[in-house]
Design a protein around this motif. Structure first.
Motif: not given
Length: 181
Positions: A7-13, A59-68
């Motif tokens: 979250v911090v790095l995405f916020g900076i980005w 759903w858990r695998r799909f959420a992990a894929f989106l985070i990745d």
């Protein structure tokens, strides 16, 4: 901690260029992406975890894929923008494949898998070595065909948490519970 770093790095980005704090947004994207990439490959989670018998549902695998994918976009976007489009696509696909494949080969969870609380391991009782490259390609195809994948996973005879890319490649997704959570 992993989610906080993401979250911090995405916020900076996203935030620093939006606020107009620096005239050159490319360097912010580059350095925050490189920091996230170093974190993704260098972070070693605490080993105080136990495997559970709870299945890792789609759903858990799909959420992990989106985070990745968000993490990979942050890392690869500044680097790929320096290349011509054809080379960027070829190099980008190779790097995304390598990210998922190498995490499986070394027995480590990707950032998304770690946040969602599971990892990929060789299947119990498998007669041969797990084929992580085959698993990566099969799961990408399943993601591209997501309506068919969701329908197949929802059938009554389907085993929850076991999907064709796991069976074909000799791997399994295992839920992990941290003892410190």
């Amino acid at each position: 901690m992993v989610l906080t770093v993401l979250v911090v790095l995405f916020g900076i980005w996203v935030g620093v260029p939006q606020l107009g704090l620096l005239p050159d947004t490319g360097s912010v994207h580059l350095f925050s992406g490189l920091a996230l990439g170093a974190f993704a490959f260098g972070y070693i989670p605490e080993s105080d975890t136990i495997e559970t018998t709870e299945p890792v549902l789609l759903w858990r695998r799909f959420a992990a894929f989106l985070i990745d994918l968000i993490a990979l976009f942050m890392v690869l976007h500044p680097l790929m923008s320096m290349l011509v489009p054809v080379a960027a696509v070829i190099v980008g696909v190779a790097l995304v494949f390598s990210y998922f494949w190498l995490h499986g080969v070394f027995g480590r969870a990707t950032l998304g898998q770690y946040v969602m609380g599971y990892t990929i391991l060789p299947a119990d009782g498998a007669n041969s070595e797990p084929e992580f490259a085959h698993r990566t390609i099969s799961s990408f195809v399943a993601t591209c065909l997501w309506p068919v994948t969701f329908i197949a996973a929802s059938q009554e005879d389907a085993t929850p948490g076991t999907y064709h890319w796991d069976r074909e490649s000799g791997t399994q997704a295992v839920r992990l519970m941290s003892l410190k959570r």
